[in-house]
Design an enzyme around this catalytic site. Structure first.
Site, PDB file in Angstrom:
ATOM      1  N   ARG A 172       0.840  -1.200   0.000  1.00  9.92           N
ATOM      2  CA  ARG A 172       0.000   0.000   0.000  1.00  9.92           C
ATOM      3  C   ARG A 172       0.878   1.255   0.000  1.00  9.92           C
ATOM      4  NH1 ARG A 172      -4.531   0.061   4.447  1.00  9.92           N
ATOM      5  NH2 ARG A 172      -5.246   1.789   3.139  1.00  9.92           N
ATOM      6  N   CYS A 230      -1.102   5.860   9.252  1.00  9.15           N
ATOM      7  CA  CYS A 230      -1.463   4.563   8.674  1.00  9.15           C
ATOM      8  C   CYS A 230      -2.603   4.808   7.693  1.00  9.15           C
ATOM      9  CB  CYS A 230      -1.851   3.580   9.775  1.00  9.15           C
ATOM     10  SG  CYS A 230      -3.218   4.153  10.824  1.00  9.15           S
TER      11      CYS A 230
END
Length: 275
Positions: A172, A230
């Site tokens: 990611r 995050c």
């Protein structure tokens, strides 16, 4: 006080004269809350806390899990029996992310003594209960600001001047896949530091020395200011907890990638290099 507690230490504390308040924060990303699992079996005396509705505000421009309204959060904590003069222990199913979110939020709101059960409910070998307790109301009143908090601009600046860690999975960060947010990639200058690498296979944290070595190798020098983000401020809280175990203070960007990626004016970096 240590940021974590072992199952054996918790069992001893629960048997002592001043047992901690226990919060069960079992949670799953993108699914219904796990209250049913809590009602089936939990550590005796634990009160269930819902991450999505009590440890976060409504999803929107501030990301998927923005900070909750202090009044809503405070009411939930008081209903769970939380007071400022009584220790709190939080646990989840074992991944540690949700428990870390509760740990971070209580600390940010001024509670002086909160620990996470290392390894979560999966590590607990003592008795369990299906009885839902009715604790006496607590007196905790949130006083936000006791832990460092980053907004988008501060996170961008820290990526240039200090160390900004991206706690998401490496694919990611690199922008190879993005299963949740509208854009893949990372904040320019951020360093990839997947949260999963902070723990052993059983979900327990690596030793403080191992964690310190890991973060030092990523750039957490004694003089560097450190921040974490995050996807939505949940696994990032777990990274802040891991840094605390290693003795390294860190700020959290709660909005994280779910906030950053909503604004087309914000730059996005892809690939393995920070910039």
């Amino acid at each position: 006080m240590n940021a974590t507690i072992t199952a054996s230490e918790l069992a001893s504390d629960l048997a002592g004269p001043n047992p901690p308040v226990l919060l069960d924060v079992r949670w799953q990303l993108g699914g219904p809350n796990l209250r049913s699992a809590y009602e089936e079996a939990h550590i005796p005396g634990a009160v269930f806390v819902d991450l999505d509705s009590e440890l976060a505000g409504p999803a929107g421009a501030g990301g998927r899990h923005p900070l909750p309204d202090p009044e809503v959060f405070g009411a939930a904590m008081r209903a769970a029996g939380v007071s400022g003069n009584r220790d709190v222990v939080v646990y989840d199913g074992g991944q540690g992310w949700a428990a870390a979110r509760a740990w971070w939020l209580l600390g940010y709101s001024g509670h002086p003594s909160v620990r996470v059960l290392d390894g979560g409910f999966a590590a607990w070998t003592g008795p369990v209960s299906s009885e839902v307790p009715s604790p006496a109301p607590g007196t905790f009143v949130p006083a936000p600001g006791a832990r460092p908090l980053l907004d988008a601009d501060a996170a961008a600046a820290l990526a240039r001047s200090g160390l900004l860690l991206d706690a998401r999975a490496g694919e990611r960060y690199r922008g190879e896949v993005e299963p949740i947010d509208r854009v893949g990639g990372h904040i320019p200058g951020a360093v990839s530091a997947p949260t999963a690498e902070n723990v052993e296979e059983d979900g327990r944290f690596r030793s403080a020395a191992e964690l310190a070595d890991r973060f030092t190798s990523l750039g957490a020098t004694p003089t560097a200011e450190v921040g974490v983000y995050c996807g939505s401020g949940v696994s990032g809280a777990h990274q802040v907890l891991a840094l605390a175990v290693a003795g390294i203070p860190a700020a959290l960007y709660v909005g994280s990638w779910s906030e950053w990626s909503q604004d087309d004016s914000r730059p996005v970096a892809v690939g393995p290099d920070p910039r």
